[in-house]
Scaffold this motif. Structure first.
Motif, PDB file in Angstrom:
ATOM      1  N   ARG A  98      13.379 -32.684   7.647  1.00  0.00           N
ATOM      2  CA  ARG A  98      12.479 -33.679   7.454  1.00  0.00           C
ATOM      3  C   ARG A  98      12.628 -32.362   9.171  1.00  0.00           C
ATOM      4  O   ARG A  98      13.041 -32.659  10.602  1.00  0.00           O
ATOM      5  CB  ARG A  98      13.381 -34.633   8.257  1.00  0.00           C
ATOM      6  CG  ARG A  98      13.105 -35.730   7.092  1.00  0.00           C
ATOM      7  CD  ARG A  98      12.197 -35.978   6.718  1.00  0.00           C
ATOM      8  NE  ARG A  98      12.355 -36.941   5.175  1.00  0.00           N
ATOM      9  CZ  ARG A  98      11.384 -36.437   4.072  1.00  0.00           C
ATOM     10  NH1 ARG A  98      11.836 -35.150   4.020  1.00  0.00           N
ATOM     11  NH2 ARG A  98      11.955 -37.024   2.668  1.00  0.00           N
ATOM     12  N   PRO A  99      10.706 -32.015   9.242  1.00  0.00           N
ATOM     13  CA  PRO A  99       9.432 -32.558   8.041  1.00  0.00           C
ATOM     14  C   PRO A  99      10.009 -31.432   7.181  1.00  0.00           C
ATOM     15  O   PRO A  99      10.619 -30.803   7.395  1.00  0.00           O
ATOM     16  CB  PRO A  99       8.450 -32.035   8.584  1.00  0.00           C
ATOM     17  CG  PRO A  99       9.650 -31.114  10.164  1.00  0.00           C
ATOM     18  CD  PRO A  99      10.296 -31.920  10.516  1.00  0.00           C
ATOM     19  N   PRO A 100       9.421 -32.534   6.208  1.00  0.00           N
ATOM     20  CA  PRO A 100       9.515 -31.282   5.070  1.00  0.00           C
ATOM     21  C   PRO A 100       9.190 -30.154   5.011  1.00  0.00           C
ATOM     22  O   PRO A 100       7.962 -29.688   5.306  1.00  0.00           O
ATOM     23  CB  PRO A 100       8.850 -32.295   3.788  1.00  0.00           C
ATOM     24  CG  PRO A 100       9.078 -33.755   4.000  1.00  0.00           C
ATOM     25  CD  PRO A 100       8.716 -33.181   5.335  1.00  0.00           C
ATOM     26  N   VAL A 101       9.245 -29.177   4.113  1.00  0.00           N
ATOM     27  CA  VAL A 101       8.972 -27.532   3.949  1.00  0.00           C
ATOM     28  C   VAL A 101       8.446 -27.168   2.600  1.00  0.00           C
ATOM     29  O   VAL A 101       9.232 -27.120   1.031  1.00  0.00           O
ATOM     30  CB  VAL A 101      10.207 -26.798   4.230  1.00  0.00           C
ATOM     31  CG1 VAL A 101       9.625 -25.060   4.077  1.00  0.00           C
ATOM     32  CG2 VAL A 101      10.738 -26.581   5.367  1.00  0.00           C
ATOM     33  N   ALA A 102       8.066 -27.220   2.730  1.00  0.00           N
ATOM     34  CA  ALA A 102       6.392 -26.888   1.397  1.00  0.00           C
ATOM     35  C   ALA A 102       6.744 -24.949   1.796  1.00  0.00           C
ATOM     36  O   ALA A 102       6.057 -24.413   2.450  1.00  0.00           O
ATOM     37  CB  ALA A 102       5.279 -27.133   1.329  1.00  0.00           C
ATOM     38  N   HIS A 103       6.971 -24.365   0.474  1.00  0.00           N
ATOM     39  CA  HIS A 103       6.728 -22.689   0.579  1.00  0.00           C
ATOM     40  C   HIS A 103       5.793 -21.738   0.088  1.00  0.00           C
ATOM     41  O   HIS A 103       5.205 -21.348   1.195  1.00  0.00           O
ATOM     42  CB  HIS A 103       8.349 -22.214  -1.077  1.00  0.00           C
ATOM     43  CG  HIS A 103       8.006 -20.778  -0.988  1.00  0.00           C
ATOM     44  ND1 HIS A 103       7.146 -20.141  -1.848  1.00  0.00           N
ATOM     45  CD2 HIS A 103       9.090 -19.527  -0.942  1.00  0.00           C
ATOM     46  CE1 HIS A 103       7.499 -18.867  -1.432  1.00  0.00           C
ATOM     47  NE2 HIS A 103       8.733 -19.004  -1.077  1.00  0.00           N
ATOM     48  N   ARG A 104       4.840 -22.587  -1.141  1.00  0.00           N
ATOM     49  CA  ARG A 104       3.709 -22.773  -0.848  1.00  0.00           C
ATOM     50  C   ARG A 104       2.994 -21.632  -1.923  1.00  0.00           C
ATOM     51  O   ARG A 104       1.746 -20.849  -2.393  1.00  0.00           O
ATOM     52  CB  ARG A 104       3.279 -22.873   0.272  1.00  0.00           C
ATOM     53  CG  ARG A 104       2.512 -24.081   1.325  1.00  0.00           C
ATOM     54  CD  ARG A 104       1.638 -24.090   2.344  1.00  0.00           C
ATOM     55  NE  ARG A 104       0.603 -23.154   1.893  1.00  0.00           N
ATOM     56  CZ  ARG A 104      -0.566 -24.418   2.416  1.00  0.00           C
ATOM     57  NH1 ARG A 104      -0.359 -25.651   3.509  1.00  0.00           N
ATOM     58  NH2 ARG A 104      -1.708 -23.625   2.449  1.00  0.00           N
ATOM     59  N   ASP A 105       3.987 -20.628  -2.147  1.00  0.00           N
ATOM     60  CA  ASP A 105       4.021 -19.522  -3.444  1.00  0.00           C
ATOM     61  C   ASP A 105       4.641 -18.760  -4.033  1.00  0.00           C
ATOM     62  O   ASP A 105       5.575 -18.183  -4.207  1.00  0.00           O
ATOM     63  CB  ASP A 105       3.477 -18.220  -2.190  1.00  0.00           C
ATOM     64  CG  ASP A 105       2.429 -17.014  -2.632  1.00  0.00           C
ATOM     65  OD1 ASP A 105       2.510 -17.888  -3.306  1.00  0.00           O
ATOM     66  OD2 ASP A 105       2.473 -16.256  -2.027  1.00  0.00           O
ATOM     67  N   VAL A 106       5.389 -20.479  -5.080  1.00  0.00           N
ATOM     68  CA  VAL A 106       6.308 -19.935  -6.087  1.00  0.00           C
ATOM     69  C   VAL A 106       5.567 -19.453  -7.524  1.00  0.00           C
ATOM     70  O   VAL A 106       4.494 -20.076  -7.339  1.00  0.00           O
ATOM     71  CB  VAL A 106       6.906 -21.476  -5.890  1.00  0.00           C
ATOM     72  CG1 VAL A 106       8.138 -21.051  -7.500  1.00  0.00           C
ATOM     73  CG2 VAL A 106       6.963 -22.459  -4.939  1.00  0.00           C
ATOM     74  N   GLY A 166      -0.941 -19.271  -1.062  1.00  0.00           N
ATOM     75  CA  GLY A 166      -1.082 -19.284  -2.617  1.00  0.00           C
ATOM     76  C   GLY A 166      -1.249 -18.043  -3.624  1.00  0.00           C
ATOM     77  O   GLY A 166      -2.412 -16.979  -2.869  1.00  0.00           O
ATOM     78  N   THR A 167      -1.124 -17.887  -4.333  1.00  0.00           N
ATOM     79  CA  THR A 167      -1.331 -17.153  -5.611  1.00  0.00           C
ATOM     80  C   THR A 167      -2.448 -17.495  -6.592  1.00  0.00           C
ATOM     81  O   THR A 167      -1.977 -18.592  -7.682  1.00  0.00           O
ATOM     82  CB  THR A 167      -0.312 -16.239  -5.998  1.00  0.00           C
ATOM     83  OG1 THR A 167       0.436 -15.722  -5.121  1.00  0.00           O
ATOM     84  CG2 THR A 167      -0.655 -15.398  -7.300  1.00  0.00           C
ATOM     85  N   PHE A 168      -3.672 -17.471  -6.649  1.00  0.00           N
ATOM     86  CA  PHE A 168      -4.192 -18.161  -8.476  1.00  0.00           C
ATOM     87  C   PHE A 168      -3.487 -17.607  -9.440  1.00  0.00           C
ATOM     88  O   PHE A 168      -2.713 -17.218  -9.781  1.00  0.00           O
ATOM     89  CB  PHE A 168      -6.099 -16.919  -8.241  1.00  0.00           C
ATOM     90  CG  PHE A 168      -7.005 -17.621  -9.468  1.00  0.00           C
ATOM     91  CD1 PHE A 168      -6.950 -18.926  -8.885  1.00  0.00           C
ATOM     92  CD2 PHE A 168      -6.774 -17.245 -10.353  1.00  0.00           C
ATOM     93  CE1 PHE A 168      -7.925 -19.096 -10.305  1.00  0.00           C
ATOM     94  CE2 PHE A 168      -7.949 -17.583 -11.378  1.00  0.00           C
ATOM     95  CZ  PHE A 168      -8.162 -18.631 -11.027  1.00  0.00           C
ATOM     96  N   GLY A 169      -4.135 -19.079  -9.869  1.00  0.00           N
ATOM     97  CA  GLY A 169      -3.079 -18.876 -11.823  1.00  0.00           C
ATOM     98  C   GLY A 169      -2.000 -20.045 -11.002  1.00  0.00           C
ATOM     99  O   GLY A 169      -1.007 -20.553 -12.200  1.00  0.00           O
ATOM    100  N   TYR A 170      -1.213 -19.660  -9.892  1.00  0.00           N
ATOM    101  CA  TYR A 170       0.131 -20.761 -10.240  1.00  0.00           C
ATOM    102  C   TYR A 170       0.166 -21.329  -8.573  1.00  0.00           C
ATOM    103  O   TYR A 170       1.099 -22.758  -8.692  1.00  0.00           O
ATOM    104  CB  TYR A 170       1.274 -19.555  -9.099  1.00  0.00           C
ATOM    105  CG  TYR A 170       1.492 -18.464 -10.698  1.00  0.00           C
ATOM    106  CD1 TYR A 170       3.092 -19.088 -11.004  1.00  0.00           C
ATOM    107  CD2 TYR A 170       0.824 -17.061 -10.405  1.00  0.00           C
ATOM    108  CE1 TYR A 170       2.706 -18.123 -12.923  1.00  0.00           C
ATOM    109  CE2 TYR A 170       1.176 -16.695 -11.670  1.00  0.00           C
ATOM    110  CZ  TYR A 170       2.251 -16.753 -12.301  1.00  0.00           C
ATOM    111  OH  TYR A 170       2.539 -15.789 -13.525  1.00  0.00           O
TER     112      TYR A 170
END
Length: 524
Positions: A98-106, A166-170
């Motif tokens: 809290r607050p949540p964390v988004a990796h955004r590039d898995v 992020g990475t296109f396709g993912y």
């Protein structure tokens, strides 16, 4: 061993680079999970002509999934499942903050695997810092908390104002618009798992309306794993698992037992499978009698009136002798002669050829998704007969009621006709449903949804977990001129759902068998 990430002041194109670098360090300093390399330190080194900013982390063991596959590694489904479990665990941890964390590039290049131990690590949180996700989430969370509710993602569930990273396709489709939800990383995890299962980048596979159509192209024997990947890759965030913990439970939860009677198992299936007879005996051929479940119907109208909810075909019970019935037997033969094998023919499970001329649409995507669409049947011989009977019945009751009132019978005589009006309205409702009712049933390894519409308007939607779904059986809902009106009943917990009114007997058997066989395949 440690890794040092260095940013030189002379090489920076703007001060934004330094700001993002410091944000990454701040993000990593707040994380503590076995699958995330430990943060060690952040410092700067000043020289005569430059300043270098340094971020120190422990080195994660193993190689990236991308490099492993590029070098020829072809993981088994068990290995992919192990990666999925660990990846969902770490994403669940990030989402629980809290607050949540988004990796955004898995993606495969950011997930490391130590093959000897099977340990998975998630690295490179630069994308998180690059979008300032932590700061954006904190600001959004503060605004929501000021309003008195929320989890930090705002009322829409999206982080607003973040840039596309992020990475296109993912990356998830919403990330292309610069939006993030807790389910965005789950999409990327699904794309990463699909890469492991296929050895191909998801972007190279056919797509329809942003959905990757991998079923039929990638063979996945593990039904739960296939269903997991399919749901993670749903283009709409609301159609995915909403949390990593939910996805983790769906993948790791034990398959709910469906009973133990017969080779099919469960109370819905009797008579063994295609290869084995009841109790696992010798093989049995499929020379089943052509008699249908309604061939032996002999309904008692008094029994119908007392039941209040329709009756099943009398004399047929899930187990031999259950409920006092003797059951109805079908004959099969094997190499040793002929023998009787008891089957509950109200619950057909043997898939049959699609009836010629039917308008029912049945589609399977791989092993873990079934779609059945039953369009309105329109005016048929059965619905015309039911409608004519309803008109005649209600017309006679109307005439009789009017005559009684005209003769001075008063309200007492009028009240006497109420049960007959109720019976007439029930028959009229059946005729209407036979003509105008349409149904849509979707089932996957985790959930199902059944929607009934009439004249284009949604009248009812039922959704739930597949573990609570027992199957589909044939029931006699009412009678018209001593002819049974048979429909399908979706056995869902204590609230069964009826649909498929107006279908012919062979269509009813076809649909019921498709659903029951599909549910059985999910449980094996």
């Amino acid at each position: 061993m440690v890794a040092v990430k260095v940013l030189a002041l002379r090489e920076m194109r703007s001060w934004k680079s330094l700001e993002l670098f410091e944000r990454e360090a701040k993000t990593l300093r707040a994380l503590s999970h076995p699958a995330i390399p430990d943060y060690i330190d952040y410092f700067q080194i000043e020289t005569s002509g430059d300043v270098k900013y340094c971020l120190v982390q422990r080195i994660a063991p193993g190689d990236t999934l991308q490099s492993l596959v590029d070098d020829g590694w072809r993981p088994t489904e068990a290995e992919v499942e192990s990666v999925a479990v660990q990846l969902l665990e770490v994403l669940g941890y990030l989402g629980s903050l809290r607050p949540p964390v988004a990796h955004r590039d898995v993606k495969p290049g950011n997930v490391l695997l130590e093959r000897l131990s099977g340990r998975v690590s998630l690295v490179d949180f630069g994308a998180t810092a690059d979008a300032g996700v932590t700061a954006a989430m904190a600001e959004d969370a503060a605004a929501v908390r000021a309003a008195g509710s929320g989890d930090g993602f705002g009322s829409s569930g999206f982080v607003a104002g973040s840039t596309m990273v992020g990475t296109f396709g993912y990356c998830a489709p919403e990330q292309m618009l610069g939006l993030v939800t807790p389910a965005s990383d789950l999409y990327s995890a699904g794309a990463t798992l699909l890469f492991l299962l296929s050895g191909r980048a998801p972007a190279t596979m056919p797509q329809s309306r942003l959905k990757i159509n991998f079923r039929g192209i990638v063979t996945i024997e593990n039904a739960r794993l296939e269903a997991l990947v399919g749901r993670l890759l749903e283009p709409a965030a609301e159609d995915r698992f909403q949390t990593a913990a939910e996805a983790f439970r769906a993948l790791t939860a034990p398959v709910a037992p469906r009973g133990g009677g017969g080779a099919m198992g469960g109370r819905n299936f009797r008579g063994g499978g295609d290869e084995k007879g009841e109790g696992g005996g010798e093989g049995v051929s499929s020379s089943i009698s052509e008699r249908r479940p309604w061939d032996d119907v002999d309904l008692d109208l008094a029994g119908l009136a007392g039941d209040g909810g329709g009756v099943t075909v009398p004399g047929i019970f899930p187990y031999p002798g259950a409920g006092g019935g003797d059951g109805i037997q079908q004959q099969r033969s094997d190499s040793g002669g002929s023998r009787a094998v008891e089957e509950d023919r109200t619950r057909p499970w043997r898939r049959i050829r699609q009836p010629a001329g039917t308008r029912v649409v049945v589609e399977r995507e791989g092993k873990t998704k079934l779609l059945i669409v039953i369009p309105p049947q329109g005016v048929t011989m059965a619905s015309a007969g039911t409608g004519a009977f309803a008109l005649a019945w209600n017309g006679f009751i109307a005439f009789w009621t009017a005559s009684a009132l005209a003769a001075g019978g008063g309200l007492v005589m009028a009240a006497f006709t109420i049960p007959f009006w109720l019976a007439g309205s029930s028959v009229a409702k059946t005729a209407f449903e036979q003509v105008f009712e349409a149904s849509r049933l979707e089932v996957d390894a985790f959930q199902f949804s059944q929607t009934t519409t009439a004249t284009g308007l949604v009248s009812k939607t039922t959704a739930g977990e597949v573990d609570d779904l027992q199957g589909v059986r044939l029931v006699v809902e009412s009678t018209s001129n001593d002819e049974p009106n048979v429909c399908l009943e979706l056995e869902y917990g204590a609230t069964p759902v009826r649909f498929g009114r107006g279908l012919t007997p062979i269509e009813l058997e076809f649909v019921a068998a498709e659903v029951n066989a599909f549910i059985h395949e999910l449980s094996t």
